[in-house]
Design a protein around this motif. Sequence first.
Motif, PDB file in Angstrom:
ATOM      1  N   GLN A   4     -12.952 -29.988   5.829  1.00  0.00           N
ATOM      2  CA  GLN A   4     -14.193 -30.643   6.591  1.00  0.00           C
ATOM      3  C   GLN A   4     -14.374 -32.080   6.190  1.00  0.00           C
ATOM      4  OE1 GLN A   4     -15.650 -29.222   9.537  1.00  0.00           O
ATOM      5  NE2 GLN A   4     -13.726 -27.929   9.274  1.00  0.00           N
ATOM      6  N   ILE A   7     -19.965 -35.016   4.008  1.00  0.00           N
ATOM      7  CA  ILE A   7     -21.034 -35.557   4.931  1.00  0.00           C
ATOM      8  C   ILE A   7     -21.790 -36.480   4.073  1.00  0.00           C
ATOM      9  CG2 ILE A   7     -23.200 -35.033   6.073  1.00  0.00           C
ATOM     10  CD1 ILE A   7     -22.010 -32.037   6.145  1.00  0.00           C
ATOM     11  N   TRP A  33     -25.240 -31.084   8.603  1.00  0.00           N
ATOM     12  CA  TRP A  33     -24.274 -29.940   8.438  1.00  0.00           C
ATOM     13  C   TRP A  33     -25.043 -29.096   9.458  1.00  0.00           C
ATOM     14  CZ3 TRP A  33     -24.948 -24.909   7.416  1.00  0.00           C
ATOM     15  CH2 TRP A  33     -23.907 -24.060   7.400  1.00  0.00           C
ATOM     16  N   ASP A  36     -24.429 -29.897  13.399  1.00  0.00           N
ATOM     17  CA  ASP A  36     -23.055 -29.551  13.444  1.00  0.00           C
ATOM     18  C   ASP A  36     -22.709 -28.062  13.925  1.00  0.00           C
ATOM     19  OD1 ASP A  36     -21.053 -31.052  14.440  1.00  0.00           O
ATOM     20  OD2 ASP A  36     -19.858 -31.001  12.764  1.00  0.00           O
ATOM     21  N   GLN A  37     -23.611 -26.882  13.345  1.00  0.00           N
ATOM     22  CA  GLN A  37     -23.183 -25.860  13.441  1.00  0.00           C
ATOM     23  C   GLN A  37     -23.751 -25.159  14.695  1.00  0.00           C
ATOM     24  OE1 GLN A  37     -21.357 -24.468  10.673  1.00  0.00           O
ATOM     25  NE2 GLN A  37     -21.621 -26.743  10.540  1.00  0.00           N
ATOM     26  N   PHE A 391     -23.115 -23.163   3.013  1.00  0.00           N
ATOM     27  CA  PHE A 391     -22.836 -24.572   2.818  1.00  0.00           C
ATOM     28  C   PHE A 391     -23.325 -25.096   1.345  1.00  0.00           C
ATOM     29  CE2 PHE A 391     -24.079 -29.057   2.921  1.00  0.00           C
ATOM     30  CZ  PHE A 391     -22.852 -29.563   2.971  1.00  0.00           C
ATOM     31  N   GLN A 429     -18.960 -30.808  -1.768  1.00  0.00           N
ATOM     32  CA  GLN A 429     -19.341 -29.831  -0.974  1.00  0.00           C
ATOM     33  C   GLN A 429     -18.330 -28.771  -0.273  1.00  0.00           C
ATOM     34  OE1 GLN A 429     -20.085 -32.543   2.495  1.00  0.00           O
ATOM     35  NE2 GLN A 429     -21.706 -34.119   1.307  1.00  0.00           N
TER      36      GLN A 429
END
Length: 736
Positions: A4, A7, A33, A36-37, A391, A429
């Motif tokens: 990914q 961020i 984050w 975007d989920q 995360f 991350q």
Amino acid sequence: MDFQPYISGYNRADSGPLSRFLPSLEEGVISAWLSDQTLTGNWLLDPFGFSPRLVLEAARSGYRVLVTANNPVTRFLLEIFANPPAQSEFTAALADLGAVKKGDERLAGHLQSLYLTSCEKCEQQIYAQAFLWRKAENVPYARIYECQHCGDSGERNITEEDIERVKKIAETDSLHRSRAFEKVVALNDDDRFYAEEAIQHYLPRPLYVLTTIVNRLDSLNLSTERKRALTALTLLACDAGNTIWAHPAERPRPKQLSTPSQFREHNVWMMLERGLSLWTETGSTVAVEAWPTKIPESGGILIYEGRLKDLANIVKKEIPISAVIGSVPRPNQAFWTLSALWAGWLWGKDAVEPYKVALRRRRYDWAWNATALHSAFNHLNDLLPNGTPFFALLPEPESAFLTSAFTAASASAFSLQSVAVRTEHDPVQVIWKNGQKQPTQNADLNNLRNAIQEYLSARGEPANYLLIHAAGLIALAEAHSLKQPEHEFDEALRKTHALFESALKDDNRFAHYSTGAGVDTGMWGLGLDAGLNTSESLSDRVEIAVVNYLQKNQNVIYLEIENELYPQFTGLLTPSKGLIYAVLNSYAEKEAGKWKLRAEDISSARREELNTVYTLIESIGKRLEYKTVRQDKFLQWEESGKPVRKFNVMASALINRALQTNDKDTILVVPGGRAALISYKQTRDPSLAVRLKNYRVVKFRLLRTISEVPILTRETFEEQIASDPVEQSKGQMMMF
């Protein structure tokens, strides 16, 4: 692995209450984050409670966040950040405290008088901001002040008057030290020794100030809000008063409770006054409650004061967790031990009881860290549905920290989904998902070597060890070979470290650029046996991407540039801020916070300048009696039909690309504005620096100067081009 994009956030929390102990995280990361989920609900879990601001940001994004917080200090910080008293309450609370009588004096005046000193210049009595000490000495050696009478300021030698004041305060130290112990543990408590040892990190003067303030906390008749405000200010004073403030600040983020060789003794009352501005909260308040009180569906924070394992059955029945978030804790003996002390001083022995283990433990190694994380991951797996995303942010990353966290997660059936690394100064991350335990495999040395080689080949340039280590750990995690069931964590971590040693030291595919012998020093690149890199260097690709974006988008803020770049360079290829700024400073200018290409770097203007340079080279060649042959951007001087000198005229700093297509007789001709960028690339890429030593890089402006020389010979031409080094621009950001 589906890497990914990193961020990027803003406003890194490097200041604020207790910031030297809390994770240094950028704002906006967790909310980006989450946006975007596609989650099935709005319940999140932070199993560590290590970063109050991260939890707060998630709650402000409309989520309900369940936090386990067994550290009373971080719990208090979370409550204050979520719902801070008004600024007026902080001011009034300090005024109320200062107005309390100490004999015939006001408390504020009495405590400030302990820090009186004489101005060296005008001899007026003033308050010192700090005193400077050497470890194991009984008196300070210097003081720091700013005289409001004559303006004299800075570090000055100690006076006899200062020494006498220190000695007088020390006469009653045992009494105040005894009171400080009793706030934390009972006289007959087995942990009294550990509390006494921890309190040794407070000098007599600040300890007297703190015990005096703490004793007034309960006796003052304050409203609930004002009491919270005064407690928050006192917490800052508790931190300001210890001896782990190095001078100069060589350890800005201390991990061990150890007094440095030279340290600063703050004026504690002055630090209380400065604390008034530190608690200012600009965001909206957030609902925060203690378990089991309900919180609104629109978002809020629910604090469970206890351990994660005690929460498992409750969560399964009552709270459907959609995702896990959190800053993964790394060992911090200093903060954890001090938290136990502060909890006792501020809230009494009962607050310390569940956290007393922090007083006892003196050593936290990476095996301990992995064991503790493994326990947390196991409890998480018990309470989460399979496939729940986690995360995680790993602040202040280093190879041992990554190994500890990745090994603990893998051993608890959390599969690695993505890893994104920017630099060793930024949090890593990580995305994990929980599931069923997979059969483990023995670590394969060739698999590790191939993973490192593939990464370096994709990068096209050397990388620091953290990135090399991350690439290898990913391969080991995907192969389920970080830990065998029969091994304890200390053995598993040792075997992983030894595997990296063997993979890198015993293989000619890898070249080590370092003055140190350890594999974790310097940088690693592909050696001669690995062949030439098939990928263009990361720095050249980033340069192309930034310039292309600026060609199409004028007047953009820096964050927009990052948001454009990071999806193109994901995972372990994330460009650093230093590299992006180096490109921007070479091609663009900043006005009112926005970046745009310089006029001379717009395509049409640059093409016109290139044509001018071609003409210059041809005219210089003619004066030197050479014939110039041009093919595209390449020019060649010939004599009697044979090549004498070649030129590659470049508008960019794509120096790696140029070295792959030019021989050592070619002069690389670049705009002056590219010189600093080329120098920066050499600094971050030692292999480039070695190769570039065999080439000459000449700036456009030197050719203009040469063309104006009245008398020019072949010898003076060679002397001139040898006198034009590629320099590093002043103020260049060197964050790799």
